[in-house]
Design an enzyme around this catalytic site. Structure first.
Site, PDB file in Angstrom:
ATOM      1  N   SER A 102      38.767  44.571  42.373  1.00 46.26           N
ATOM      2  CA  SER A 102      37.352  44.222  42.261  1.00 46.26           C
ATOM      3  C   SER A 102      36.922  44.184  40.794  1.00 46.26           C
ATOM      4  CB  SER A 102      36.511  45.197  43.077  1.00 46.26           C
ATOM      5  OG  SER A 102      35.157  44.833  43.070  1.00 46.26           O
ATOM      6  N   ASP A 250      36.280  40.176  42.250  1.00 44.66           N
ATOM      7  CA  ASP A 250      36.813  39.575  43.463  1.00 44.66           C
ATOM      8  C   ASP A 250      35.769  38.729  44.191  1.00 44.66           C
ATOM      9  OD1 ASP A 250      35.355  41.860  44.155  1.00 44.66           O
ATOM     10  OD2 ASP A 250      36.608  42.311  45.889  1.00 44.66           O
ATOM     11  N   ASP A 252      33.031  39.192  45.750  1.00 43.53           N
ATOM     12  CA  ASP A 252      32.355  39.523  47.008  1.00 43.53           C
ATOM     13  C   ASP A 252      30.926  39.996  46.766  1.00 43.53           C
ATOM     14  OD1 ASP A 252      32.993  41.991  45.897  1.00 43.53           O
ATOM     15  OD2 ASP A 252      33.693  42.877  47.776  1.00 43.53           O
TER      16      ASP A 252
END
Length: 459
Positions: A102, A250, A252
């Site tokens: 991440s 990442d 998200d």
């Protein structure tokens, strides 16, 4: 042997490569994960994806070897964002594993695992077993009760176009007014997904740091830290952008900047998207965590919805979404969850909603979001402390003399003051930190409460 207790966290695997984990650990975790999902549901295959870090491909391939050794097949989706992996696990209805750390620095990597349908796996829902079996494998043992009938097979499947089509089917941007959108991908996976998802729309994209580079040469891919938004804020003003979007490593999570270069709070984004989802008439429940602004439940109720408050963390949000059949959920950390996306978090879908809301009317983003921003907030402030429990107890005692003060301990200590100000103080699960969030009717009162609590915490 590697100490898996240091890398298998509450919700995922995360650690420094190769110091804390390597391909041998990934292979063991792959075997354990495959056995877990086989025993639980009879799963016959697993889908994997990975980010742009140098270690992601070798780790994901080692994990796949572990899966294959238990007789399950592997579908390799290749390079992608975490929410693209959730899409694959949801649309293919198979368990999934995403290789990413991440927003963590370059030397880190990790695995985010999910069940079929993108359902979460955490310490209390599978990770503990996966860790135990992985440890046994690394020690040379065989913790499994069955012999697989043979090795699994590997296939490749590029799901990026399917992911893009699915998202664009949920939010139609084709009829909005033209917008200039500055996007900071932070050298992370947004540089891979944004050009596909936002292509062919009435959007002029001004790209920043779209080159995939796991060394993060421009800034950390963590937009929650204000220092990492500075470049985007300046670029929005410089280019006369209507909106700025910043994705984490990442991709998200998404953070939003208005046309003035000012950050839009994730709470305001949560409220805005909640109103849009409620207007569809397909659900009334909206999830928000306890750090989210008090404006969120107020606005949800004003639009006929039912707000449900949860602890911080995606496993709690997803569990409550499943229990209540909530249509949407949002967190202060810019994670946004959608029932239409298998209850998983996707920054890209949240970004599409904000772009649609902006482009469907003529006001600027700052004017549009003003109605969702009602209070002054501190943001999350971390303090390193030796005795977290003792500091929290001291704060509670200091406020306990006022009978009009209300307390709750859903997640840490939340203190509701009589004038509408409130704060939450909670300990980190992984570090000797106390995290403070304060909100108040105005900036002066927020500052007063913040400083008073910090003085006690840091005494």
């Amino acid at each position: 042997m590697p100490d898996l207790s240091t890398i298998i966290k509450a919700y995922d695997v995360r650690g420094v490569v190769p110091d804390q984990w390597d391909e041998s650990v990934a292979r063991a975790i792959g075997s354990a994960f495959a056995e877990f999902v086989f025993l639980e549901t009879g799963a016959s295959s697993v889908v994997t994806a990975h980010d742009m870090r140098d270690s992601s491909v070798p780790l994901s391939r080692a994990f796949a070897e572990g899966v294959l050794s238990r007789g399950l097949d592997v579908v390799e989706a290749g390079l992608g964002s975490t929410d693209m992996l959730y899409f694959a696990a949801g649309s293919l209805d198979v368990p999934g594993a995403m290789f990413t750390a991440s927003h963590n620095p370059a030397q880190y990597n990790g695995i985010k695992m999910c069940r079929a349908g993108a359902a979460p796996i955490g310490q209390d829902s599978g990770l503990a077993e996966i860790r135990s079996w992985s440890e046994a494998l690394l020690e040379g043992g065989d913790p499994f009760d069955r012999e697989p009938t043979g090795l699994g097979s590997v296939t490749s499947r590029d799901v990026l176009a399917e992911y893009s089509a699915y998202l664009n089917g949920l939010v139609d941007l084709s009829g909005i007014r033209p917008l200039k959108v500055v996007v900071d991908a932070g050298n992370g996976m947004g540089g891979h997904t944004v050009p596909v998802v936002l292509s062919g729309l009435p959007l002029e994209i001004v790209p920043m740091y779209f080159e995939l580079d796991g060394s993060f040469p421009n800034h950390e891919a963590n937009p929650l830290d204000p220092a990492n938004l500075v470049d985007l804020q300046a670029a929005v003003v410089e280019h006369g952008g209507d909106i700025g979007l910043a994705f984490d490593g990442d991709a998200d999570r998404v953070f939003v900047v208005d046309e003035r270069g000012e950050p839009v709070s994730p709470s305001a984004v949560t409220a805005l998207v909640a109103v849009r989802e409620l207007a569809r008439g397909v659900g009334t429940t909206i999830i928000h965590n306890l750090i989210t602004s008090a404006a969120v439940p107020e606005i949800v109720r004003e639009h006929g919805g039912e707000p449900v408050r949860t602890r911080v963390g995606h496993s709690f949000i997803k569990a409550e979404m499943a229990r209540t059949d909530a249509v949407f959920g949002g967190e202060h950390s810019a994670h946004y969850y959608f029932r239409d996306f298998w209850r998983a978090d996707t920054g890209m879908l949240a970004a599409l909603h904000v772009l649609a809301a902006l482009g469907e009317q003529t006001r600027t983003l700052s004017e549009l979001t003003a109605e969702y921003s009602r209070y002054a907030a501190s943001g999350e402030i971390n303090s390193t402390v030796a005795d977290a429990a003792g500091r929290v107890a001291a704060v509670r005692e200091a406020y306990g003399a006022d009978e009009d003060v209300r307390f709750d301990e859903l997640d840490g200590l939340t203190v509701q003051l009589p004038d509408g100000a409130w704060f939450n103080l909670r300990a980190s699960n992984t570090e000797p930190l106390l995290r403070l969030n304060v909100e108040a009717p105005d900036q002066a009162r927020m500052t007063q409460v913040r400083d008073h609590v910090l003085e006690m915490v840091r005494a």
